[in-house]
Design an enzyme around this catalytic site. Structure first.
Site, mmCIF file in Angstrom:
data_model
loop_
_atom_site.group_PDB
_atom_site.id
_atom_site.type_symbol
_atom_site.label_atom_id
_atom_site.label_comp_id
_atom_site.label_asym_id
_atom_site.label_seq_id
_atom_site.Cartn_x
_atom_site.Cartn_y
_atom_site.Cartn_z
ATOM 1 N N GLU A 91 0.891 -1.140 0.108
ATOM 2 C CA GLU A 91 0.109 -0.157 -0.006
ATOM 3 C C GLU A 91 0.834 1.286 0.092
ATOM 4 O O GLU A 91 0.322 2.445 0.380
ATOM 5 C CB GLU A 91 -1.017 -0.240 1.254
ATOM 6 C CG GLU A 91 -2.015 -1.105 1.179
ATOM 7 C CD GLU A 91 -2.962 -1.072 2.584
ATOM 8 O OE1 GLU A 91 -3.779 -0.460 2.483
ATOM 9 O OE2 GLU A 91 -2.683 -2.027 3.405
ATOM 10 N N ASN A 127 -9.328 -1.148 10.475
ATOM 11 C CA ASN A 127 -8.123 -0.346 9.758
ATOM 12 C C ASN A 127 -7.727 0.577 10.795
ATOM 13 O O ASN A 127 -8.600 1.663 11.276
ATOM 14 C CB ASN A 127 -8.657 0.602 8.706
ATOM 15 C CG ASN A 127 -9.127 -0.392 7.559
ATOM 16 O OD1 ASN A 127 -8.602 -0.860 6.734
ATOM 17 N ND2 ASN A 127 -10.370 -0.694 7.659
ATOM 18 N N SER A 137 -6.499 -2.498 1.815
ATOM 19 C CA SER A 137 -6.844 -2.039 0.481
ATOM 20 C C SER A 137 -7.566 -3.083 -0.469
ATOM 21 O O SER A 137 -7.375 -2.758 -1.706
ATOM 22 C CB SER A 137 -5.706 -1.118 -0.120
ATOM 23 O OG SER A 137 -5.621 0.010 0.686
ATOM 24 N N ASP A 154 -15.312 -1.866 8.977
ATOM 25 C CA ASP A 154 -15.866 -2.050 7.942
ATOM 26 C C ASP A 154 -16.835 -3.182 8.368
ATOM 27 O O ASP A 154 -16.582 -4.153 8.960
ATOM 28 C CB ASP A 154 -15.119 -2.508 6.776
ATOM 29 C CG ASP A 154 -14.226 -1.519 6.505
ATOM 30 O OD1 ASP A 154 -14.426 -0.025 6.528
ATOM 31 O OD2 ASP A 154 -13.111 -1.676 5.810
ATOM 32 N N GLY A 186 -6.968 5.284 5.188
ATOM 33 C CA GLY A 186 -6.475 6.013 4.111
ATOM 34 C C GLY A 186 -6.922 7.668 4.497
ATOM 35 O O GLY A 186 -7.913 7.888 5.040
ATOM 36 N N GLU A 226 -13.668 -6.068 9.099
ATOM 37 C CA GLU A 226 -12.341 -5.965 9.680
ATOM 38 C C GLU A 226 -12.198 -4.471 10.240
ATOM 39 O O GLU A 226 -13.229 -3.722 10.119
ATOM 40 C CB GLU A 226 -11.567 -5.872 8.322
ATOM 41 C CG GLU A 226 -11.686 -4.813 7.222
ATOM 42 C CD GLU A 226 -10.839 -4.750 6.086
ATOM 43 O OE1 GLU A 226 -9.701 -4.326 6.153
ATOM 44 O OE2 GLU A 226 -10.992 -5.624 5.150
ATOM 45 N N ARG A 238 -11.093 2.999 11.690
ATOM 46 C CA ARG A 238 -12.265 2.787 10.899
ATOM 47 C C ARG A 238 -12.602 1.061 11.282
ATOM 48 O O ARG A 238 -11.660 0.250 11.168
ATOM 49 C CB ARG A 238 -12.063 2.816 9.420
ATOM 50 C CG ARG A 238 -13.321 3.196 8.666
ATOM 51 C CD ARG A 238 -12.957 3.454 7.301
ATOM 52 N NE ARG A 238 -12.667 2.193 6.612
ATOM 53 C CZ ARG A 238 -11.643 1.967 5.876
ATOM 54 N NH1 ARG A 238 -10.895 2.946 5.793
ATOM 55 N NH2 ARG A 238 -11.713 0.969 5.217
ATOM 56 N N TYR A 266 -9.991 3.469 -4.912
ATOM 57 C CA TYR A 266 -8.963 4.586 -5.347
ATOM 58 C C TYR A 266 -9.002 5.380 -6.638
ATOM 59 O O TYR A 266 -8.471 6.510 -6.888
ATOM 60 C CB TYR A 266 -7.510 4.297 -5.029
ATOM 61 C CG TYR A 266 -7.318 3.576 -3.418
ATOM 62 C CD1 TYR A 266 -7.290 4.656 -2.494
ATOM 63 C CD2 TYR A 266 -6.985 2.301 -3.481
ATOM 64 C CE1 TYR A 266 -7.221 4.225 -1.258
ATOM 65 C CE2 TYR A 266 -6.955 1.733 -1.911
ATOM 66 C CZ TYR A 266 -6.855 2.647 -0.925
ATOM 67 O OH TYR A 266 -6.730 2.404 0.352
#
Length: 316
Positions: free
Chosen positions: A28, A278, A156, A263, A282, A276, A261, A222
């Site tokens: 990443e 994070n 990602s 998800d 990002g 998951e 974060r 992205y």
């Protein structure tokens, strides 16, 4: 996890000299460089003495030589989001943003995160760990199709496949195996996808994600112009509050601190399924935490400032 109250800062000089750690050596890297450039510009616009550092294998020497007072970690993936850089900074005695060693290591490992959630009674899909294409085919028979096949230590959506038919198994195996990580297999949950950001103990408004692609993959995250980000997410207020509380509990379960974060998916029967965590999300122009922050009235510079504040209070 012990809740830590926000340490509010009004004077940029209180932060001292700040190293913005970006880049690194993970898959990443490119995303991290974009995130880091945006964070660096925001800090400087706010008057912070911030300096960008491409965190290569000599990063500790650069930090020692630079006489920094703290670090803003905006490294994504292995080496930066998995507890490695956090442990190194602990050794240096250098304060840093976000989660500590344990939470970072857990959050980067989807398998360990799932096992922890299951152990605390939080909802997450059934799973198998597979070590060959043959085991993946057997898991398909066990769990049913479609399946999500993913490396357990990447972010990602790197290395992830959706398997709808048996003939897709070999390609999915090769894609995931190329990431040199344990391979996690889950039933594909059909439903609405949401993401919930955490900032200094507060769950921010949920974002609903919609893409015409097979799933919210790297391209959708992205590059695609047709990905839709809905915030407000469209849920009734009481239902969103329930899911935000689930996000808070899920983040607390791994020991998450400062910002991050979670998800999740909600299936056709309305059941939520955690996917998951994070711990260093990002911060690009397509990123989700800045979108959620805007819904609360925080612009990008204010959000970055708040994240930097997390280096002043640890959740030890």
């Amino acid at each position: 996890m012990r809740q830590v109250q926000r340490t509010a800062v009004t004077d940029p000089k209180a932060f001292g000299k700040v190293a913005v750690l970006m880049g690194g050596w993970s898959a990443e890297r490119d995303v991290s460089l974009k995130s880091g450039a945006a964070v660096l510009a925001a800090l400087r616009a706010s008057g912070v003495d911030a300096h960008g550092i491409d965190a290569d294998r000599a990063v500790l020497k650069a930090l020692a030589a630079g006489q920094f007072d703290r670090a803003f970690i905006i490294l994504h993936g292995r080496g930066g989001e998995d507890g490695v850089i956090q442990g190194a900074l602990e050794t240096l005695g250098l304060p840093y943003t976000g989660s500590g060693v344990m939470a970072s290591a857990l959050g980067m490992d989807k398998l360990r995160t799932k096992q922890l959630w299951l152990g605390t009674g939080l909802p997450t899909p059934d799973y198998r760990i597979v070590e060959s294409a043959a085991e993946l085919a057997a898991a398909a028979g066990d769990l049913g199709l479609p399946l999500a096949v993913k490396p357990s230590r990447e972010g990602s959506s790197i290395g992830i496949s959706r398997v709808d038919r048996a003939e897709q198994v070999p390609e999915a195996w090769e894609r995931a195996a190329a990431c040199h990580s344990p391979i996690l297999v889950e039933p594909w949950i059909r439903g609405q996808e949401y993401t919930g950001a955490m900032l200094q103990g507060e769950a921010l408004p949920l974002i609903r994600l919609e893409t015409p692609r097979a799933f919210y993959d790297y391209e959708a995250k992205y590059h695609a112009s047709d990905t839709r980000y809905l915030c407000p997410c469209g849920l009734p207020e009481a239902r969103e509050a329930e899911l935000k509380e689930l996000v808070r509990r899920a983040y607390a379960a791994v020991g998450g601190h400062g910002w991050g974060r979670v998800d999740l998916l909600v299936d056709a029967e309305g059941r939520p399924w955690l996917l998951e965590v994070n711990t260093v999300p990002g911060m690009t122009d397509h990123s989700l935490v800045p979108m959620a922050a805007r819904a609360t009235g925080l612009n990008f510079e204010q959000l970055v400032w708040r994240i930097l504040e997390t280096s002043l209070a640890r959740a030890d």
